[in-house]
Design an enzyme around this catalytic site. Structure first.
Site, PDB file in Angstrom:
ATOM      1  CB  SER A 469      94.821 111.790  37.197  1.00 26.88           C
ATOM      2  OG  SER A 469      94.420 113.002  37.096  1.00 26.88           O
ATOM      3  CG  ASP A 480     105.409 111.752  25.644  1.00 29.72           C
ATOM      4  OD1 ASP A 480     105.159 111.108  24.940  1.00 29.72           O
ATOM      5  OD2 ASP A 480     104.715 112.795  25.743  1.00 29.72           O
ATOM      6  CE  LYS A 494      90.769 113.454  37.030  1.00 32.51           C
ATOM      7  NZ  LYS A 494      91.738 114.101  37.356  1.00 32.51           N
TER       8      LYS A 494
END
Length: 747
Positions: A469, A480, A494
């Site tokens: 999470s 990224d 998740k």
């Protein structure tokens, strides 16, 4: 401020507490009944879940069938108590549990629970009866120790055979550990009696919470019902503080025992409370009568000990070295605010030799993404925050001139969405961090809006299957942006956002205590448009996979949301870490091929995976002794390795001038299943003593934990090596450095 959480299985370990349900014991022969406030909580929860959940699902006959199946499995996960006939008996109820909730009559699920208690008592009585005769260990038979995916026993004959094998396995484990028959009988009879005693302490709040979670989790895995006490416990875990005395408690037989005393707390400052002391009674104020707590549930004892700051609580204590008939002593303590520092972010510095130079890597271990929501809402300046703590640690590491920083998120199950965004902001100079999509399809972008960076140097993130999470948001954003190297195993997977809804807002009267819903309201997406849902974050450099993906992680749930993608956010990558990854991977592979400890770990992991897959253990004494001898041989190899001089290539922990030499500590597993899997690997080279945790002495248990805590962390060491390699490459190749670290290219 909304309490938006991103949790997989957040640990609820606390100071002087256990996250249990409501108080009171019950007689074994008194059937449990629902309370009026529980029927009220159920109907309001159903209205909220069926209308406002991200995956809003009507409470109808189809949902009732799902609740029915999940409720039975929640009560009897290993399928050791119910038989198929019990489920058949309630076949007509399969489509009536929705009516029970809407009609505010929960007697049906309570009747199912009462049948479970009856079966539980019958099975335990049978197990104790089996102890009167010694098992035959010459037979060639096996025991399936994990029955979560097994079928229900079809009849009494089959379930009794299961228990015969279970008792036989318990007996054989103790026999192989050197116990004689009398000691084994006494120990197992006491163990099974304790099972029964603990079962009898369950009450209607426990039953209601189990049932409501069967409903909530039938919609989606991360939606839960929190009873009043569990809700309070959740808040404590998020703010990492409570008002109490500063002692960690544990139940051992009928006693509530001091397991740990927190330094600087009222208990610690008193100098009168020691590890192993037993609490016999609790009194409120300076003169209030004592309540005898012998045999109580631990959460009930905790409820008496906790109280408002600056109030007095008196404890009747039986010292650790006193016998059962010893004289209790009375200790008065003034409650204070206790900070749960063990769950806060911590730093260490590890030094690696690279040729003739030394590389210093700062390691920040972050167990959860915590935040004191209430203190922040009130505008308090020093509210507890994971990001604030990490920013402070980064400033200290700068002063200590580290070359690289590793953020250790292993087994970090998540926490505050805000903290995930703001923590990312410490490493990037403004920009989007994560995208949220609501049930209506509206996409919002959560941005880091604070200019500047707390750390502009190289950074790595260490993850495992227990990283979930909020941990995945941070790791994905760092990946990224090309800002950091992700190391470890694929994360939990998740990709959903939860919020807390207090059901008391719908209750009648000022004293309503209906609990809370932790409800999924959105799905989060990476800024590149992908999601961590199901797939998790894939590391740039993979380390051995310890977890069993079939049984732990988002992909193990039968009703998890699907993987999907959306349009990428507009962002500018901060670096090109991918350019350096192949070089680091080559060095990593060459190093671990020669690292005996690393190869031992891989061997242990493979051994445990093989055991999991087989899911059978022999009940033949000769075969088991052979297995034990093999384990002991493995253990001796490991012990010989530990006794040898450490490798000159091992990272060295740099002493903290303030605190002295400490070992780097990894967070505890995020869930019971994660804990079992981690323990299985750690214990792969140890000999089984046949005991359960509370059957060992407290001193032995604490010593074993200390040894495990201080044991060599092979995966952390390798991650540190990788980051040290990165420093060496960047210092010798300025063009590569300018691509990987644009923030520092002009320095």
């Amino acid at each position: 401020m909304k309490k938006q959480m991103l949790l997989a299985a957040m640990s609820l370990a606390i100071l002087s507490a256990y996250a249990g349900a409501a108080p009171t014991d019950k007689a074994a022969d008194v059937p449990l009944k629902p309370a009026a406030q529980q029927t009220q909580a159920a109907v309001w929860a159903s209205r909220v879940l069926s209308r406002y959940h991200y995956k809003a699902t009507p409470l109808d006959d189809a949902m009732s069938e799902k609740i029915f199946d999940r409720y039975f499995k929640s009560l009897d996960a290993e399928k050791l108590f119910f038989v198929q006939a019990d489920l058949d008996k309630y076949a007509d109820a399969k489509q009536k549990l929705d009516d029970a909730i809407v009609g505010e009559n929960l007697q049906l699920p309570f009747n199912i629970y009462n049948l479970y208690q009856q079966r539980f008592a019958e099975r335990i009585a049978y197990a104790r009866e089996l102890l009167k005769s010694k098992p035959d260990f010459t037979l060639d038979e096996s025991y399936q120790y994990d029955r979560e995916k097994a079928e229900w026993p079809k009849d009494e004959t089959e379930v009794k055979d299961l228990w015969r094998k279970r008792v036989k396995n318990d007996w054989l484990r103790l026999k192989l550990a050197g116990k004689d028959d009398k000691a084994i009988r006494d120990m197992l009879d006491k163990r099974y009696a304790n099972y029964m005693s603990r079962s009898r302490k369950l009450n209607n709040e426990d039953v209601f919470q189990i049932f409501m979670n069967a409903y909530a989790m039938s919609i989606e895995p991360h939606t839960n019902y929190l009873g009043p006490r569990a809700s309070e416990q959740f808040d404590i875990q998020m703010r990492l503080s409570l008002e109490g005395i500063g002692a960690v408690l544990q139940t051992r037989e009928d006693y509530t025992v001091i397991r740990e005393v927190v330094a600087g707390s009222p208990a610690g400052m008193s100098g009168k409370i020691k590890v192993g002391d037993r609490i016999m009674g609790v009194g409120q104020g300076s003169t209030g009568p004592f309540t005898d707590v012998l045999g109580w549930r631990i959460d009930d004892v905790v409820a008496l000990i906790r109280g408002p700051k600056d109030s007095t609580v008196r404890l009747q204590m039986l010292p650790a070295d006193a016998g059962p008939d010893g004289k209790p002593v009375t200790i008065a303590l003034v409650r204070k605010k206790i900070s749960m520092e063990e769950q806060s972010a911590k730093k260490t510095i590890m030094e690696v030799r690279d040729g003739t130079v030394k590389r210093r890597v700062g390691v920040i271990s972050l167990p959860t993404f915590y935040m004191d929501f209430e203190a922040r809402r009130k505008g308090e300046k020093d509210f507890k925050s994971a990001t604030r703590d990490v920013a402070r640690l980064l400033a200290e590491l700068k002063k200590e001139k580290v070359d690289n920083v590793l953020i250790d998120l292993r087994n970090n199950g998540g926490g505050s969405l805000t903290e995930a965004v703001e923590l990312t902001g410490l490493f990037i100079d403004r920009g989007p961090v994560v995208q949220q999509r609501s049930a209506e399809g509206k996409v919002e972008v959560e941005n880091d809006t604070v200019p500047g960076l707390a750390w502009d140097g190289p950074v790595g993130v260490l993850i495992n299957r227990g990283s979930a999470s909020a941990s995945e948001i941070f790791a994905a954003a760092m990946q990224d942006y090309g800002r950091g190297i992700i190391i470890g195993e694929p994360s939990f997977g998740k990709g959903t956002v939860q919020t807390l809804i207090n059901l008391d807002r719908f209750g009648q009267g000022d004293k309503a205590r209906l609990g809370e819903l932790k409800m999924t309201i959105a799905q989060f997406f990476r800024i590149n448009g992908g999601t961590t849902q199901l797939r998790g974050v894939t590391p740039d450099i993979k380390l051995p996979t310890i977890a069993d993906a079939e049984n732990f992680g988002e992909s193990s749930y039968d009703n998890a949301l699907p993987y999907t993608v959306i349009k990428p956010a507009v962002y500018i990558p901060a670096g090109e870490v991918k350019d350096i990854v192949p070089l680091l991977e080559k060095k990593h592979q060459a190093r671990v091929a020669k690292d005996k400890d690393f190869q031992y770990l891989v061997d242990d992991i493979n051994y445990v995976k093989k055991q999991r897959k087989e899911n059978m253990i022999s009940l033949n004494e000769t075969a088991r002794r052979k297995e034990r001898d093999q384990q002991e041989a493995r253990a001796k190899l490991r012990e010989a390795r530990l006794a040898a001089a450490p490798s000159p290539d091992d990272p060295i922990l740099v002493p903290d001038p303030k605190e002295g030499l400490k070992q780097a500590v990894s967070p505890k597993p995020a869930s019971a299943k994660a804990a079992r899997q981690a323990a299985a690997v750690k214990g792969a080279s140890r000999t089984d003593d046949g005991l359960q945790g509370d059957e060992r002495s407290l001193a032995a248990e604490l010593e074993a934990e200390k040894a495990a805590k201080n044991a060599k962390d092979v995966l952390l060491n390798e991650a540190v090596h990788i980051l040290a390699d990165e420093v060496g490459l960047l210092k010798t190749d300025t063009r590569l450095a300018s691509r990987v670290l644009p923030y520092t290219s002009d320095r």
